[in-house]
Design an enzyme around this catalytic site. Structure first.
Site, PDB file in Angstrom:
ATOM      1  N   ARG A 125     -38.791 -54.562  15.608  1.00  0.00           N
ATOM      2  CA  ARG A 125     -38.474 -53.095  15.184  1.00  0.00           C
ATOM      3  C   ARG A 125     -39.926 -53.035  14.192  1.00  0.00           C
ATOM      4  O   ARG A 125     -39.164 -52.313  12.773  1.00  0.00           O
ATOM      5  CB  ARG A 125     -37.211 -54.083  14.427  1.00  0.00           C
ATOM      6  CG  ARG A 125     -36.310 -54.733  14.938  1.00  0.00           C
ATOM      7  CD  ARG A 125     -34.609 -54.637  14.663  1.00  0.00           C
ATOM      8  NE  ARG A 125     -33.792 -55.059  15.398  1.00  0.00           N
ATOM      9  CZ  ARG A 125     -33.408 -56.109  15.302  1.00  0.00           C
ATOM     10  NH1 ARG A 125     -33.341 -57.320  14.733  1.00  0.00           N
ATOM     11  NH2 ARG A 125     -32.682 -56.576  16.340  1.00  0.00           N
ATOM     12  N   LYS A 147     -45.498 -39.340  12.602  1.00  0.00           N
ATOM     13  CA  LYS A 147     -45.022 -38.460  13.408  1.00  0.00           C
ATOM     14  C   LYS A 147     -45.575 -39.981  14.533  1.00  0.00           C
ATOM     15  O   LYS A 147     -46.422 -39.852  15.287  1.00  0.00           O
ATOM     16  CB  LYS A 147     -44.448 -37.494  14.324  1.00  0.00           C
ATOM     17  CG  LYS A 147     -43.515 -36.869  13.198  1.00  0.00           C
ATOM     18  CD  LYS A 147     -43.707 -35.031  14.173  1.00  0.00           C
ATOM     19  CE  LYS A 147     -42.811 -34.301  12.913  1.00  0.00           C
ATOM     20  NZ  LYS A 147     -42.443 -33.024  13.873  1.00  0.00           N
ATOM     21  N   GLU A 189     -55.309 -26.064  14.649  1.00  0.00           N
ATOM     22  CA  GLU A 189     -54.493 -26.751  13.713  1.00  0.00           C
ATOM     23  C   GLU A 189     -54.726 -26.719  11.864  1.00  0.00           C
ATOM     24  O   GLU A 189     -54.166 -26.825  10.864  1.00  0.00           O
ATOM     25  CB  GLU A 189     -53.887 -28.458  14.178  1.00  0.00           C
ATOM     26  CG  GLU A 189     -53.658 -28.741  15.217  1.00  0.00           C
ATOM     27  CD  GLU A 189     -51.411 -28.995  15.100  1.00  0.00           C
ATOM     28  OE1 GLU A 189     -51.195 -28.091  14.665  1.00  0.00           O
ATOM     29  OE2 GLU A 189     -51.562 -29.539  16.613  1.00  0.00           O
ATOM     30  N   LYS A 231     -50.508 -30.944   4.462  1.00  0.00           N
ATOM     31  CA  LYS A 231     -50.048 -32.067   4.610  1.00  0.00           C
ATOM     32  C   LYS A 231     -49.294 -33.120   4.216  1.00  0.00           C
ATOM     33  O   LYS A 231     -47.945 -33.705   4.570  1.00  0.00           O
ATOM     34  CB  LYS A 231     -50.467 -32.724   5.871  1.00  0.00           C
ATOM     35  CG  LYS A 231     -49.351 -34.048   7.085  1.00  0.00           C
ATOM     36  CD  LYS A 231     -49.500 -33.437   8.911  1.00  0.00           C
ATOM     37  CE  LYS A 231     -48.442 -33.939   9.081  1.00  0.00           C
ATOM     38  NZ  LYS A 231     -48.795 -34.106  11.038  1.00  0.00           N
ATOM     39  N   GLU A 241     -38.938 -34.571   8.225  1.00  0.00           N
ATOM     40  CA  GLU A 241     -38.346 -33.395   8.961  1.00  0.00           C
ATOM     41  C   GLU A 241     -36.818 -33.003   9.200  1.00  0.00           C
ATOM     42  O   GLU A 241     -36.143 -31.952   9.831  1.00  0.00           O
ATOM     43  CB  GLU A 241     -38.919 -32.782  10.716  1.00  0.00           C
ATOM     44  CG  GLU A 241     -39.774 -31.750  10.224  1.00  0.00           C
ATOM     45  CD  GLU A 241     -39.845 -31.169  12.036  1.00  0.00           C
ATOM     46  OE1 GLU A 241     -40.821 -31.431  12.395  1.00  0.00           O
ATOM     47  OE2 GLU A 241     -39.426 -30.375  12.932  1.00  0.00           O
ATOM     48  N   ARG A 245     -41.071 -30.277   6.474  1.00  0.00           N
ATOM     49  CA  ARG A 245     -41.584 -30.484   7.015  1.00  0.00           C
ATOM     50  C   ARG A 245     -42.183 -29.607   8.919  1.00  0.00           C
ATOM     51  O   ARG A 245     -42.642 -29.530   9.588  1.00  0.00           O
ATOM     52  CB  ARG A 245     -41.577 -31.709   7.871  1.00  0.00           C
ATOM     53  CG  ARG A 245     -42.623 -32.757   8.594  1.00  0.00           C
ATOM     54  CD  ARG A 245     -42.682 -34.291   8.821  1.00  0.00           C
ATOM     55  NE  ARG A 245     -43.980 -34.092   9.449  1.00  0.00           N
ATOM     56  CZ  ARG A 245     -43.956 -35.238   9.548  1.00  0.00           C
ATOM     57  NH1 ARG A 245     -43.034 -36.108   8.808  1.00  0.00           N
ATOM     58  NH2 ARG A 245     -45.066 -35.546  10.471  1.00  0.00           N
ATOM     59  N   ASN A 249     -44.174 -26.576  11.976  1.00  0.00           N
ATOM     60  CA  ASN A 249     -44.609 -26.637  13.874  1.00  0.00           C
ATOM     61  C   ASN A 249     -44.348 -24.935  14.179  1.00  0.00           C
ATOM     62  O   ASN A 249     -44.736 -24.848  15.317  1.00  0.00           O
ATOM     63  CB  ASN A 249     -43.074 -27.319  14.322  1.00  0.00           C
ATOM     64  CG  ASN A 249     -43.301 -28.463  14.510  1.00  0.00           C
ATOM     65  OD1 ASN A 249     -44.519 -29.342  14.980  1.00  0.00           O
ATOM     66  ND2 ASN A 249     -41.717 -29.554  13.957  1.00  0.00           N
ATOM     67  N   HIS A 252     -45.951 -24.833  17.777  1.00  0.00           N
ATOM     68  CA  HIS A 252     -45.365 -25.955  18.496  1.00  0.00           C
ATOM     69  C   HIS A 252     -44.167 -25.971  19.663  1.00  0.00           C
ATOM     70  O   HIS A 252     -44.558 -26.374  20.454  1.00  0.00           O
ATOM     71  CB  HIS A 252     -45.086 -26.767  17.709  1.00  0.00           C
ATOM     72  CG  HIS A 252     -46.681 -27.310  17.158  1.00  0.00           C
ATOM     73  ND1 HIS A 252     -47.356 -26.717  16.130  1.00  0.00           N
ATOM     74  CD2 HIS A 252     -47.258 -28.584  17.158  1.00  0.00           C
ATOM     75  CE1 HIS A 252     -48.830 -27.265  15.700  1.00  0.00           C
ATOM     76  NE2 HIS A 252     -48.602 -28.888  15.954  1.00  0.00           N
ATOM     77  N   HIS A 256     -46.480 -26.385  22.981  1.00  0.00           N
ATOM     78  CA  HIS A 256     -45.119 -27.383  23.599  1.00  0.00           C
ATOM     79  C   HIS A 256     -44.775 -27.069  25.440  1.00  0.00           C
ATOM     80  O   HIS A 256     -45.248 -27.569  26.220  1.00  0.00           O
ATOM     81  CB  HIS A 256     -44.043 -27.746  22.644  1.00  0.00           C
ATOM     82  CG  HIS A 256     -44.623 -28.845  21.988  1.00  0.00           C
ATOM     83  ND1 HIS A 256     -44.060 -29.740  20.871  1.00  0.00           N
ATOM     84  CD2 HIS A 256     -46.204 -29.088  22.106  1.00  0.00           C
ATOM     85  CE1 HIS A 256     -44.257 -30.431  20.486  1.00  0.00           C
ATOM     86  NE2 HIS A 256     -46.089 -30.062  20.286  1.00  0.00           N
ATOM     87  N   HIS A 274     -53.459 -30.037  23.585  1.00  0.00           N
ATOM     88  CA  HIS A 274     -52.950 -29.328  22.599  1.00  0.00           C
ATOM     89  C   HIS A 274     -53.395 -28.520  21.380  1.00  0.00           C
ATOM     90  O   HIS A 274     -52.571 -27.430  21.382  1.00  0.00           O
ATOM     91  CB  HIS A 274     -52.500 -30.998  21.623  1.00  0.00           C
ATOM     92  CG  HIS A 274     -51.797 -30.185  21.031  1.00  0.00           C
ATOM     93  ND1 HIS A 274     -50.152 -30.064  21.140  1.00  0.00           N
ATOM     94  CD2 HIS A 274     -51.104 -30.216  19.754  1.00  0.00           C
ATOM     95  CE1 HIS A 274     -49.698 -30.320  19.961  1.00  0.00           C
ATOM     96  NE2 HIS A 274     -50.351 -30.131  19.239  1.00  0.00           N
TER      97      HIS A 274
HETATM   98  N1  GLY Z   1     -47.638 -31.952  13.991  1.00  0.00           N
HETATM   99  C1  GLY Z   1     -46.340 -31.966  13.109  1.00  0.00           C
HETATM  100  C2  GLY Z   1     -45.741 -33.049  11.870  1.00  0.00           C
HETATM  101  O1  GLY Z   1     -46.698 -33.716  12.030  1.00  0.00           O
HETATM  102  O2  GLY Z   1     -44.800 -32.537  11.448  1.00  0.00           O
END
Ligand code: GLY
Length: 369
Positions: A125, A147, A189, A231, A241, A245, A249, A252, A256, A274
């Site tokens: 866990r 993430k 990025e 960040k 998020e 946050r 994206n 993205h 994606h 990516h």
């Molecule tokens: N890559 C976007 C984030 O970490 O929220």
């Protein structure tokens, strides 16, 4: 720490530090500071491991001879970010006899960081994960913020967890051996931070293009530190998020969808990676913003021109159908109640989350390529 090293602090409920500088992977004391227990699993890939893994292990053991270490190496590339490799990483933790104070050291790019971080999030866990990013993309984005995930055929990062790292140690000397295509992907990025919230940084990136593409140490360290500060500020306020946050994206959801439609692919093929997919995605998001009357077309042009000047793609690769891309976008994690929720912008430095975006307008932008 060397004179040129920097540290960025991430606050919040699970504070940690991001160490940035050349030669940090050889600093056993720094690596050892982050290890609480006795068990360490090094997760890496078959490109990065031959370059750095034994050096990291030796530095660590010199500082902490009592540690019991083992390793789990995956094939390099996005195609390895699977539930099967997650399961194999868990098996490696079990074989090590890893207890609750164990640590996963994720040594590599975004794929290794996401997979190793997800295994750390789930073993017993949750055990510690220290991110040792070796690609620019991982240093400026994926290693920071917690993430973690694996991909499934239906979409990228659809199975995962938020699991903040215990520390991030970014050895910028590793970038000297990074292929130029990977460097450019990371710079996409970096450009993203300018596009979403920092027009001055955007201008700086216009001015420093040659130095950054030449992997100049000083310019890269500055770009990494500025990106990590952005960040850190955002994930500290919104780790899960629930709000701002999502701005990280930008590009993205489109990106994606492109990656999923391509099928992730193996290293060596022509699929966009990516960072490249995000570059295209940011241009599509800017074009959609202009089409919806939110932003001036001149801002789209400035973003497209900057990305292109960095050698990044700015249009959808041939052969990908607009309808198929839209279908993938419908599975994006930001969507609520079946409505498309996208990060768009009002111009350079002014990104915002827009709920319930008109699908017809998205389809039109996708059809234009
Ligand atoms: N890559 C976007 C984030 O970490 O929220």
């Amino acid at each position: 720490m060397t004179a040129s090293s920097r540290t960025v602090a991430v606050g919040g409920d699970h504070p940690y530090q991001i160490h940035i500088g050349p030669g940090l992977l050889a600093q056993g004391e720094l690596l050892a500071q982050a290890i609480r227990g006795r068990h360490v699993l090094l997760v890496s890939d078959d490109t990065v491991a031959p370059l750095y893994l034994e050096g990291v292990r030796a530095a660590l053991l010199a500082a902490r001879p009592d540690l019991k270490t083992s390793q789990h190496i995956i094939p390099a590339g996005e195609a390895s970010k699977t539930l099967d490799n997650f399961s194999a990483t868990i098996t490696a933790l079990a074989a090590l006899g890893a207890t609750r104070d164990a640590c996963v050291l994720a040594l590599g790019g975004g794929v290794v960081g996401d997979l190793g971080g997800f295994a750390a999030a789930c073993w017993m866990r949750g055990v510690d994960c220290v991110q040792l990013p070796t690609s620019l993309l991982a240093m400026v984005d994926s290693s920071v913020g917690g993430k973690t995930a694996v991909d499934i055929p239906q979409g990228k990062n659809l199975v995962g967890a938020f699991h903040p790292p215990r520390a991030v140690i970014a050895d910028t000397a590793a970038l000297r051996s990074l292929p130029v295509r990977e460097l450019r992907a990371g710079l996409a990025e970096v450009i993203k931070y300018g596009a979403i919230r920092d027009p001055l940084f955007f201008q700086w990136l216009q001015a420093e293009r040659e130095a950054l593409l030449a992997a100049d140490d000083t310019a890269l360290a500055q770009a990494i530190a500025r990106s990590c500060e952005h960040k850190a500020e955002i994930v500290e306020r919104d780790p899960l998020e629930k709000g701002e946050r999502a701005l990280l994206n930008l590009g993205h959801t489109f990106g994606h969808a492109i990656e999923t439609a391509q099928g992730y692919g193996a290293p060596g093929n022509d699929n966009l990676n990516h960072g490249e997919a995000v570059a295209v995605g940011m241009v599509l998001a800017a074009r959609l913003s202009a089409a919806l009357g939110m932003a001036e077309a001149a801002d789209t042009d400035a973003l497209r021109d900057l990305l292109a000047a960095y050698g990044l793609p700015v249009t959808i690769p041939a052969g990908l159908e607009a309808e198929a891309l839209l279908a993938h976008m419908r599975l994006d994690k930001k969507n609520i109640a079946g409505r498309l929720r996208l990060v768009l912008w009002r111009g350079i430095g002014k990104a915002e989350v827009v709920p319930d975006v008109d699908e017809a307008a998205v389809l039109e932008v996708l059809r234009q390529g």
